[in-house]
Design a protein around this motif. Structure first.
Motif, PDB file in Angstrom:
ATOM      1  N   ASP A 218      18.816 121.830  17.985  1.00 48.86           N
ATOM      2  CA  ASP A 218      17.951 122.740  18.134  1.00 48.86           C
ATOM      3  C   ASP A 218      17.437 123.245  16.712  1.00 48.86           C
ATOM      4  N   GLY A 219      17.951 122.595  15.793  1.00 52.11           N
ATOM      5  CA  GLY A 219      17.537 123.121  14.539  1.00 52.11           C
ATOM      6  C   GLY A 219      16.070 123.031  14.403  1.00 52.11           C
TER       7      GLY A 219
ATOM      8  N   ALA B 267      10.934 128.937  15.130  1.00 50.70           N
ATOM      9  CA  ALA B 267      11.063 130.427  15.489  1.00 50.70           C
ATOM     10  C   ALA B 267      10.894 131.390  14.043  1.00 50.70           C
ATOM     11  N   GLY B 268      11.099 130.716  12.852  1.00 57.13           N
ATOM     12  CA  GLY B 268      11.195 131.505  11.853  1.00 57.13           C
ATOM     13  C   GLY B 268      11.492 130.713  10.568  1.00 57.13           C
ATOM     14  N   HIS B 269      10.948 130.364   9.511  1.00 58.04           N
ATOM     15  CA  HIS B 269      11.325 129.712   8.221  1.00 58.04           C
ATOM     16  C   HIS B 269      10.687 130.435   7.157  1.00 58.04           C
ATOM     17  N   LEU B 270      11.142 129.900   5.885  1.00 51.78           N
ATOM     18  CA  LEU B 270      10.687 130.551   4.606  1.00 51.78           C
ATOM     19  C   LEU B 270       9.210 129.853   4.435  1.00 51.78           C
TER      20      LEU B 270
ATOM     21  N   TYR C 219       9.999 121.315   7.777  1.00 55.28           N
ATOM     22  CA  TYR C 219      11.279 120.799   8.581  1.00 55.28           C
ATOM     23  C   TYR C 219      11.788 119.495   8.029  1.00 55.28           C
ATOM     24  N   VAL C 220      13.215 119.462   7.814  1.00 54.00           N
ATOM     25  CA  VAL C 220      13.780 118.174   7.547  1.00 54.00           C
ATOM     26  C   VAL C 220      14.948 117.881   8.686  1.00 54.00           C
ATOM     27  N   ASP C 221      14.780 116.530   9.454  1.00 52.46           N
ATOM     28  CA  ASP C 221      15.273 116.428  10.478  1.00 52.46           C
ATOM     29  C   ASP C 221      16.672 115.405   9.970  1.00 52.46           C
TER      30      ASP C 221
ATOM     31  N   GLY D  67       6.309 128.876  13.534  1.00 58.32           N
ATOM     32  CA  GLY D  67       5.467 127.623  13.925  1.00 58.32           C
ATOM     33  C   GLY D  67       5.654 126.569  13.185  1.00 58.32           C
ATOM     34  N   ASP D  68       4.953 125.381  13.444  1.00 63.35           N
ATOM     35  CA  ASP D  68       4.776 124.187  12.487  1.00 63.35           C
ATOM     36  C   ASP D  68       3.731 124.377  11.280  1.00 63.35           C
ATOM     37  N   ARG D  69       3.853 123.535  10.684  1.00 66.40           N
ATOM     38  CA  ARG D  69       2.741 123.782   9.570  1.00 66.40           C
ATOM     39  C   ARG D  69       2.409 122.294   9.006  1.00 66.40           C
ATOM     40  N   ASP D  70       1.102 121.860   8.615  1.00 62.13           N
ATOM     41  CA  ASP D  70       0.799 120.637   8.207  1.00 62.13           C
ATOM     42  C   ASP D  70       0.899 120.431   6.516  1.00 62.13           C
ATOM     43  N   VAL D  71       1.565 119.200   6.422  1.00 60.07           N
ATOM     44  CA  VAL D  71       1.777 119.229   5.154  1.00 60.07           C
ATOM     45  C   VAL D  71       0.923 118.304   4.493  1.00 60.07           C
TER      46      VAL D  71
END
Length: 307
Positions: free
Chosen positions: A33-34, A40-43, A48-50, A135-139
């Motif tokens: 569930d990482g 749900a909330g990040h800096l 995100y790194v899997d 949410g996610d973000r474009d890198v």
């Protein structure tokens, strides 16, 4: 080299627009569930790194549960995260840097010197009252060129005789070291000659690393004084990186056994000992069955992030 960066400094860098790549490495053994937690909330700006797919190759009996990926694969991941040559990188998680340290060690091994662990991770960021993104973000893909072999590594054969030349630390929970429980690997116990040094003992209650002086004292009690060679293993080479970070904070360099106990315990010829001492209590055994309470999917009691 500096190992840690605190939340205030990360916040200052972001506010000043200083180039900083933030890696969210939330991962716990036996859970998946990482990424949901990241969404749900990040800096702000973090990617995100899997860990299982980007910081490891698929499990292989000869190399353990989390083999290091090839330089080519890792470079592709680092570029996906948006890293360019010369960038400052900060990795964090929500488990005392136990997972983030894997990214820290791999990037340091790949020649990136300006890479840090966010001391206290997401907990410290929230405690400081700093904002979060959802949410996610474009890198924008990066163009970093990674090297290899920047950090010392030992082989399975070297691990078998390391006690004769230095100190081999077992970074797993004490009950796994002693062989009281083994929830995932085929044998219970530890490599003969290894000394128990659970990574959880490196941390304050709030998830920050202990001060350097306290870490030096703790490692000195394990026989580490700067005059001997040090190597570290854990279950699969993940939390051992945390121990290496703690040793670096204390002023010591240590080598990693990447395959760790998951590699060692796959081979019938490798002896395993049980008990609280480096060479065990009952003696050397070929194999000890898994604990009757084992699920085979989680970490040991009291060490849910251990790998």
């Amino acid at each position: 080299m500096t190992t840690l960066m605190d939340a205030a400094e990360v916040h200052r860098r972001l506010a000043a627009g200083e180039r900083t790549v933030l890696l969210d490495v939330r991962w716990v053994l036996g859970r998946a569930d990482g990424h949901d937690e990241y969404l749900a909330g990040h800096l702000p700006g973090a990617v995100y790194v899997d860990l299982p797919t980007e910081l490891a190759d698929p499990a292989q009996p000869g190399l353990g549960r989390h083999p290091l990926p090839s330089q080519e694969r890792f470079q592709a991941s680092a570029r996906r995260w948006g890293i360019n040559d010369g960038d400052t990188v900060v990795a964090y998680d929500n488990s005392g840097s136990m997972a983030a340290a894997r990214a820290w060690w791999m990037l340091r091994n790949a020649g990136i010197e300006s890479v840090y662990l966010l001391d206290g991770g997401l907990t410290a960021w929230r405690a400081a009252g700093f904002g979060m993104e959802t949410g996610d973000r474009d890198v924008v893909p990066g163009s970093v060129n990674l090297a290899e072999a920047g950090m010392p590594i030992i082989t399975e054969e070297q691990a078998s005789r390391w006690h004769s030349k230095g100190v081999l630390l077992d970074a797993r929970a004490g009950e796994r070291y002693r062989g009281e429980v083994e929830p995932i690997d085929p044998k219970a116990g530890h490599i003969p000659g290894a000394v128990s040094a659970p990574t959880t003992l490196n941390l304050e209650a709030d998830g920050r690393f202990l001060p350097a002086a306290a870490l030096r004292t703790a490692f000195a009690d394990l026989g580490i004084d700067g005059s001997c060679d040090v190597a570290v293993y854990c279950g699969s080479g993940v939390t051992a990186a945390h121990q290496i970070a703690a040793l670096e904070i204390a002023g010591f360099q240590a080598a990693l056994f990447p395959g760790s106990f998951s590699q060692w315990s796959q081979h019938d010829a490798n002896p395993v000992v049980v008990g609280s001492g480096p060479f065990g209590g009952p003696g050397v055994v070929d194999e000890i069955p898994l604990s009757s309470g084992s699920t085979g999917t989680g970490a040991s009691t009291g060490s849910s992030v251990e790998a």
